[in-house]
Design a protein around this motif. Structure first.
Motif, PDB file in Angstrom:
ATOM      1  N   SER A   1       0.948  -1.156  -0.032  1.00 35.87           N
ATOM      2  CA  SER A   1       0.019  -0.073   0.103  1.00 35.87           C
ATOM      3  C   SER A   1       0.697   1.560  -0.202  1.00 35.87           C
ATOM      4  O   SER A   1       1.818   1.429   0.561  1.00 35.87           O
ATOM      5  CB  SER A   1      -0.874   0.079   1.278  1.00 35.87           C
ATOM      6  N   TRP A   2       0.291   2.122  -0.869  1.00 32.04           N
ATOM      7  CA  TRP A   2       0.981   3.498  -0.871  1.00 32.04           C
ATOM      8  C   TRP A   2       0.792   4.308   0.280  1.00 32.04           C
ATOM      9  O   TRP A   2       1.147   5.311   0.710  1.00 32.04           O
ATOM     10  CB  TRP A   2       0.693   4.163  -2.276  1.00 32.04           C
ATOM     11  N   THR A   3      -0.652   4.290   0.588  1.00 32.43           N
ATOM     12  CA  THR A   3      -1.360   5.116   1.669  1.00 32.43           C
ATOM     13  C   THR A   3      -1.229   4.531   2.855  1.00 32.43           C
ATOM     14  O   THR A   3      -1.397   5.418   3.960  1.00 32.43           O
ATOM     15  CB  THR A   3      -2.849   5.231   1.283  1.00 32.43           C
ATOM     16  N   CYS A   4      -1.212   3.251   3.511  1.00 31.06           N
ATOM     17  CA  CYS A   4      -1.142   2.765   4.751  1.00 31.06           C
ATOM     18  C   CYS A   4      -0.897   1.413   4.769  1.00 31.06           C
ATOM     19  O   CYS A   4      -1.391   0.402   4.536  1.00 31.06           O
ATOM     20  CB  CYS A   4      -2.456   2.934   5.321  1.00 31.06           C
ATOM     21  N   GLN A   5       0.638   1.262   5.071  1.00 36.39           N
ATOM     22  CA  GLN A   5       1.201   0.050   5.003  1.00 36.39           C
ATOM     23  C   GLN A   5       1.574  -0.628   6.496  1.00 36.39           C
ATOM     24  O   GLN A   5       2.474   0.222   6.985  1.00 36.39           O
ATOM     25  CB  GLN A   5       2.705  -0.278   4.343  1.00 36.39           C
ATOM     26  N   PRO A   6       0.878  -1.627   7.027  1.00 38.80           N
ATOM     27  CA  PRO A   6       1.055  -1.746   8.334  1.00 38.80           C
ATOM     28  C   PRO A   6       2.427  -2.464   8.835  1.00 38.80           C
ATOM     29  O   PRO A   6       3.391  -2.976   8.054  1.00 38.80           O
ATOM     30  CB  PRO A   6      -0.104  -2.973   8.540  1.00 38.80           C
ATOM     31  N   VAL A   7       2.578  -2.433  10.076  1.00 39.11           N
ATOM     32  CA  VAL A   7       3.846  -3.153  10.628  1.00 39.11           C
ATOM     33  C   VAL A   7       3.322  -4.659  10.844  1.00 39.11           C
ATOM     34  O   VAL A   7       2.510  -4.885  11.657  1.00 39.11           O
ATOM     35  CB  VAL A   7       4.389  -2.596  12.115  1.00 39.11           C
ATOM     36  N   ASP A   8       4.116  -5.618  10.465  1.00 40.38           N
ATOM     37  CA  ASP A   8       3.850  -6.971  10.246  1.00 40.38           C
ATOM     38  C   ASP A   8       5.040  -7.790  10.423  1.00 40.38           C
ATOM     39  O   ASP A   8       5.738  -8.096   9.543  1.00 40.38           O
ATOM     40  CB  ASP A   8       2.966  -7.516   9.024  1.00 40.38           C
ATOM     41  N   HIS A   9       5.452  -7.954  11.672  1.00 39.39           N
ATOM     42  CA  HIS A   9       6.775  -8.799  11.757  1.00 39.39           C
ATOM     43  C   HIS A   9       6.492 -10.405  11.533  1.00 39.39           C
ATOM     44  O   HIS A   9       7.503 -11.147  11.411  1.00 39.39           O
ATOM     45  CB  HIS A   9       7.032  -8.782  13.296  1.00 39.39           C
TER      46      HIS A   9
ATOM     47  N   GLY B   1       9.868  -2.455   6.641  1.00 38.65           N
ATOM     48  CA  GLY B   1       8.674  -3.141   5.589  1.00 38.65           C
ATOM     49  C   GLY B   1       7.355  -2.410   5.777  1.00 38.65           C
ATOM     50  O   GLY B   1       6.390  -2.589   5.021  1.00 38.65           O
ATOM     51  N   SER B   2       7.213  -1.443   6.663  1.00 36.06           N
ATOM     52  CA  SER B   2       6.324  -0.623   6.919  1.00 36.06           C
ATOM     53  C   SER B   2       5.909   0.542   6.173  1.00 36.06           C
ATOM     54  O   SER B   2       6.684   0.952   5.154  1.00 36.06           O
ATOM     55  CB  SER B   2       5.896  -0.431   8.366  1.00 36.06           C
ATOM     56  N   HIS B   3       4.907   1.499   6.488  1.00 32.13           N
ATOM     57  CA  HIS B   3       4.674   2.615   6.059  1.00 32.13           C
ATOM     58  C   HIS B   3       5.952   3.627   5.916  1.00 32.13           C
ATOM     59  O   HIS B   3       6.115   4.465   4.894  1.00 32.13           O
ATOM     60  CB  HIS B   3       3.316   3.410   6.652  1.00 32.13           C
TER      61      HIS B   3
ATOM     62  N   PRO C   1      -6.442   2.890   8.329  1.00 35.57           N
ATOM     63  CA  PRO C   1      -6.897   1.535   8.131  1.00 35.57           C
ATOM     64  C   PRO C   1      -6.062   0.530   8.537  1.00 35.57           C
ATOM     65  O   PRO C   1      -6.472  -0.662   8.763  1.00 35.57           O
ATOM     66  CB  PRO C   1      -7.501   1.571   6.800  1.00 35.57           C
ATOM     67  N   CYS C   2      -4.558   0.694   8.546  1.00 35.89           N
ATOM     68  CA  CYS C   2      -3.929  -0.493   8.699  1.00 35.89           C
ATOM     69  C   CYS C   2      -3.268  -0.467  10.219  1.00 35.89           C
ATOM     70  O   CYS C   2      -2.345  -1.392  10.415  1.00 35.89           O
ATOM     71  CB  CYS C   2      -2.466  -0.514   7.857  1.00 35.89           C
ATOM     72  N   GLN C   3      -3.683   0.432  11.042  1.00 29.19           N
ATOM     73  CA  GLN C   3      -3.291   0.443  12.283  1.00 29.19           C
ATOM     74  C   GLN C   3      -1.695   0.696  12.518  1.00 29.19           C
ATOM     75  O   GLN C   3      -1.232   0.172  13.495  1.00 29.19           O
ATOM     76  CB  GLN C   3      -3.679  -0.860  13.159  1.00 29.19           C
ATOM     77  N   PHE C   4      -1.292   1.631  11.854  1.00 27.64           N
ATOM     78  CA  PHE C   4       0.257   1.978  11.993  1.00 27.64           C
ATOM     79  C   PHE C   4       0.310   2.825  13.135  1.00 27.64           C
ATOM     80  O   PHE C   4      -0.718   3.690  13.548  1.00 27.64           O
ATOM     81  CB  PHE C   4       0.452   2.832  10.758  1.00 27.64           C
TER      82      PHE C   4
END
Length: 276
Positions: free
Chosen positions: A97-105, A169-171, A231-234
């Motif tokens: 996502s360009w607009t909201c990339q989450p933190v996902d370990h 790898g996040s926003h 929306p991605c809870q960043f």
């Protein structure tokens, strides 16, 4: 009392790194230990602001033209390569996502792992960037060691270490992707200028500062996106820091741009008008 406070902070940071650090990159050198990173930044600041100039005070400037040419070529190749790898495995991927990339370990997909290792290579480049200031000091060009210069280089080492430890790898990845592109252009200019092409490239120097202003302007907007809608809870606190930091950097670079180009061009125009 002071000893207890230091011990408390030490344990707090240690537990924070242990509980929230990214296990995918925890094994990599210079990650997972904030104190080593802070020690390196402190040594850098101490050398370029005090010990370096003091050591060079009664010495002739070093002739580093060839060394810096090699350094600039390495920087161009490294930044360009990591930029291509990073971009193709993130923002050119359909699920990124360009607009909201989450933190996902937990994301260990091939594209994400390539992104993490490319991000780590980018992190290593931030240490290499510190040589910019070291070269300035060794060449006795101390007037170029401004607050903006030292703050930017030292702050990037600290900031990217935090990104790699917790937010890979996040926003925040957009910051590295844009910065790699800017540095590719910037070090290409430095190399071309070292070959004696300065007169033909003066317009390029101004464009690089404009490119840096565009970088900070876009990143301000990029972090604002997840403050307004998330929306991605960043982590909003991280987004807010990124938002404020990029406004600060934009204002500092704009102040430099105004004083270096706009004000000088106005004075030059006024001088020509008065002469005529």
């Amino acid at each position: 009392m002071r000893h207890n406070m230091v011990a408390y902070l030490y344990c707090l940071v240690r537990d924070l790194y242990a509980e929230h650090g990214d296990p995918r990159v925890a094994h990599l050198p210079l990650l997972g230990n904030l104190w080593i990173v802070l020690a390196i930044v402190a040594l850098y600041v101490a050398f370029v602001l005090h010990y370096g100039p003091r050591w060079m005070e009664h010495r002739a400037p070093f002739e580093l033209k060839r060394v810096m040419q090699v350094y600039n070529v390495v920087q161009v190749l490294a930044n360009a390569t990591i930029f291509v790898i990073g971009l193709t495995n993130t923002y050119l991927q359909p699920g990124y996502s360009w607009t909201c990339q989450p933190v996902d370990h937990t994301d260990r997909s091939p594209a994400m792992m390539k992104t993490l290792y490319a991000s780590y290579a980018y992190y290593m480049l931030k240490y290499l960037d510190l040589l910019d200031t070291v070269f300035i000091v060794l060449r006795k060009k101390n007037s170029q060691v401004s607050f903006l210069h030292v703050y930017h280089h030292g702050g990037m080492v600290f900031g990217v270490s935090i990104f790699m430890t917790f937010l890979g790898g996040s926003h925040c990845t957009m910051l590295g992707v844009i910065n790699l592109l800017v540095h590719t252009v910037m070090y290409a200019y430095y190399y071309a200028a070292s070959l004696g092409a300065v007169k033909n490239l003066l317009w390029w120097k101004q464009r690089i500062t404009q490119l840096q202003l565009m970088q900070f302007g876009y990143l301000t907007f990029h972090f604002l996106l997840v403050i307004v809608r998330n929306p991605c809870q960043f982590p909003v606190f991280i987004a807010f820091i990124g938002f404020i930091q990029n406004i600060f950097m934009f204002s500092m670079f704009f102040d430099f741009y105004y004083k270096t180009y706009i004000r000088k061009q106005r004075k030059s125009a006024e001088t020509k008008l008065n002469a005529s």
